[in-house]
Design a protein around this motif. Sequence first.
Motif, PDB file in Angstrom:
ATOM      1  N   SER A 191      -4.080  -2.505 -43.672  1.00 31.22           N
ATOM      2  CA  SER A 191      -3.551  -3.740 -43.094  1.00 31.22           C
ATOM      3  C   SER A 191      -4.457  -4.191 -41.963  1.00 31.22           C
ATOM      4  O   SER A 191      -4.916  -3.374 -41.145  1.00 31.22           O
ATOM      5  N   ILE A 192      -4.684  -5.468 -41.921  1.00 30.38           N
ATOM      6  CA  ILE A 192      -5.498  -6.023 -40.839  1.00 30.38           C
ATOM      7  C   ILE A 192      -4.760  -5.952 -39.510  1.00 30.38           C
ATOM      8  O   ILE A 192      -5.389  -6.072 -38.447  1.00 30.38           O
ATOM      9  N   LEU A 199     -13.945   1.109 -39.277  1.00 29.26           N
ATOM     10  CA  LEU A 199     -13.789  -0.086 -40.096  1.00 29.26           C
ATOM     11  C   LEU A 199     -14.969  -0.278 -41.047  1.00 29.26           C
ATOM     12  O   LEU A 199     -14.778  -0.621 -42.218  1.00 29.26           O
ATOM     13  N   LEU A 200     -16.187  -0.042 -40.598  1.00 23.17           N
ATOM     14  CA  LEU A 200     -17.349  -0.257 -41.451  1.00 23.17           C
ATOM     15  C   LEU A 200     -17.369   0.716 -42.630  1.00 23.17           C
ATOM     16  O   LEU A 200     -17.698   0.333 -43.761  1.00 23.17           O
ATOM     17  N   ALA A 201     -17.022   1.994 -42.359  1.00 20.48           N
ATOM     18  CA  ALA A 201     -16.971   2.965 -43.459  1.00 20.48           C
ATOM     19  C   ALA A 201     -15.858   2.609 -44.439  1.00 20.48           C
ATOM     20  O   ALA A 201     -16.015   2.763 -45.666  1.00 20.48           O
ATOM     21  N   THR A 202     -14.760   2.123 -43.879  1.00 20.90           N
ATOM     22  CA  THR A 202     -13.654   1.717 -44.763  1.00 20.90           C
ATOM     23  C   THR A 202     -14.077   0.542 -45.640  1.00 20.90           C
ATOM     24  O   THR A 202     -13.767   0.498 -46.846  1.00 20.90           O
ATOM     25  N   GLU A 241     -13.643  -7.973 -43.052  1.00 13.75           N
ATOM     26  CA  GLU A 241     -14.898  -8.435 -42.450  1.00 13.75           C
ATOM     27  C   GLU A 241     -14.611  -9.428 -41.323  1.00 13.75           C
ATOM     28  O   GLU A 241     -15.309  -9.431 -40.279  1.00 13.75           O
ATOM     29  N   ALA A 242     -13.578 -10.273 -41.490  1.00 12.71           N
ATOM     30  CA  ALA A 242     -13.194 -11.185 -40.418  1.00 12.71           C
ATOM     31  C   ALA A 242     -12.640 -10.424 -39.216  1.00 12.71           C
ATOM     32  O   ALA A 242     -12.894 -10.796 -38.054  1.00 12.71           O
ATOM     33  N   VAL A 243     -11.896  -9.368 -39.462  1.00 17.26           N
ATOM     34  CA  VAL A 243     -11.407  -8.531 -38.366  1.00 17.26           C
ATOM     35  C   VAL A 243     -12.587  -7.903 -37.618  1.00 17.26           C
ATOM     36  O   VAL A 243     -12.607  -7.824 -36.376  1.00 17.26           O
ATOM     37  N   ASN A 244     -13.580  -7.459 -38.393  1.00 15.46           N
ATOM     38  CA  ASN A 244     -14.772  -6.878 -37.761  1.00 15.46           C
ATOM     39  C   ASN A 244     -15.485  -7.907 -36.905  1.00 15.46           C
ATOM     40  O   ASN A 244     -16.156  -7.550 -35.918  1.00 15.46           O
ATOM     41  N   ASN A 245     -15.354  -9.179 -37.237  1.00 15.62           N
ATOM     42  CA  ASN A 245     -15.954 -10.278 -36.471  1.00 15.62           C
ATOM     43  C   ASN A 245     -14.971 -10.860 -35.456  1.00 15.62           C
ATOM     44  O   ASN A 245     -15.222 -11.956 -34.922  1.00 15.62           O
ATOM     45  N   SER A 246     -13.844 -10.188 -35.214  1.00 18.48           N
ATOM     46  CA  SER A 246     -12.834 -10.582 -34.213  1.00 18.48           C
ATOM     47  C   SER A 246     -12.185 -11.924 -34.556  1.00 18.48           C
ATOM     48  O   SER A 246     -11.823 -12.706 -33.661  1.00 18.48           O
ATOM     49  N   ASP A 247     -12.045 -12.220 -35.828  1.00 19.01           N
ATOM     50  CA  ASP A 247     -11.383 -13.459 -36.272  1.00 19.01           C
ATOM     51  C   ASP A 247     -10.046 -13.074 -36.896  1.00 19.01           C
ATOM     52  O   ASP A 247      -9.898 -13.046 -38.119  1.00 19.01           O
ATOM     53  N   LEU A 248      -9.069 -12.800 -36.027  1.00 17.81           N
ATOM     54  CA  LEU A 248      -7.770 -12.367 -36.541  1.00 17.81           C
ATOM     55  C   LEU A 248      -7.038 -13.488 -37.290  1.00 17.81           C
ATOM     56  O   LEU A 248      -6.459 -13.217 -38.358  1.00 17.81           O
ATOM     57  N   PRO A 249      -7.006 -14.740 -36.780  1.00 16.30           N
ATOM     58  CA  PRO A 249      -6.331 -15.791 -37.567  1.00 16.30           C
ATOM     59  C   PRO A 249      -6.948 -15.983 -38.960  1.00 16.30           C
ATOM     60  O   PRO A 249      -6.226 -16.148 -39.955  1.00 16.30           O
ATOM     61  N   GLY A 250      -8.269 -15.948 -39.030  1.00 20.22           N
ATOM     62  CA  GLY A 250      -8.917 -16.083 -40.335  1.00 20.22           C
ATOM     63  C   GLY A 250      -8.604 -14.900 -41.246  1.00 20.22           C
ATOM     64  O   GLY A 250      -8.432 -15.057 -42.465  1.00 20.22           O
TER      65      GLY A 250
END
Length: 402
Positions: A191-192, A199-202, A241-250
């Motif tokens: 879940s995001i 996160l990257l390994a996942t 990938e958006a979570v990794n880029n700190s874009d939670l709404p996206g």
Amino acid sequence: MYKRGKDEDDGLDSLRSDFGSEEELGDERGFLDDVAPAEDDAEDQPREKRPSGVPGNVSFIGGIFRVIGIALVSVLIFLLIGVGITFGLSAAGIVEIIDFSRASVPVISLLPTSVPPTDAPVSVPTQPPPTEVAAAAAPTTDTAGGQPVPVPTATSENVTVIPPTPVTACTEMADWWEDQSAIYATFAALSIEQPPQTLLATLQQMRVRRDAAQAAVLVPCVDPVRTAFVNGYDLQIRAFEAVNNSDLPGARSLMLMAGDAYAQAHAGLWRAGIATDGSPLASGIGADSGASCGASAWYQAAKAQRDTLLDAYLAVNPETMPPPQIRQNQDTMAAAASNVATLQTPACASTPSNLLINYMQDLINALQMQLGSNPAEIERLISAYNNRLLLNAWLHYLGLNP
């Protein structure tokens, strides 16, 4: 000139004495004289010619019969001669005699063909009025020589005959899902709202599993379900990938899209007879039965309330919206959930109704916890996501558009 002697006269006298005297023969002579005319008279009168035989027309009729008899005898003689010639030519191999014993004589039945073989009453089916679209009847067959022969049936004019679409079971679906269910379980556990520490390994593991699911060679009936799952995997990878880029709404928007793909995939599994958690198969609800069982009418009213609640929830921004307006949106969400709970729900829509109410209640509670900075908001959002996914899967299975 020859003269008679005495002896001859004596002989004649003796003969005369035997037959009688001339006086005794007088009467007989008179009789003869009456019958035959005198020579003198005969010479004076012309002799009348009469045909011999039967007098009158009898001789004419006899002549006719005599001619007919001669004709019949002649015909018989010619026939005998012709038959003899024919058999002679046949024996010589020149003429082939036709064997009439092999000729088949058609039998003409004077009875009507529609007479039933028994005395049982015959029921005549009523013919329904023709419709614009009619299904092709099942072709009737007759048998001739042990082989089925199609019997043509009458079709009304201006009627479009649509052949039935064959329905085939996808027996390979169960084997495929047995191998692929572990991959989906891995994606479903992520879940995001609670991303893993690595996160990257996942993400790398998610891509490997996605590629394995996409590369499998499948039969055509399995491919649509596999495609839906792979689409969900792709969207979920993009969300992380958006979570990794700190874009939670996206990331949240992408996760909702992934959930829609998973819902379609689950509906495909259920249509193939594969039950998963929360499936309608145990309830005996048929696929695409939403219109006939009343679920379509129910969801038409429930969807309006669902959209109203979702619009109010997404419009709330605690940093920019004044508290009175936030409160108003909360009231709108609560009223929408209450309206859904009061709708008349058919039996086939009982589970979707509960899922929708739980989904709406999760969002109400998540907003309340967001306003109070309660970390339990994450749990409410995860629950809302799972309820929404299962609700949409039910709607797809019933033939309804979420």
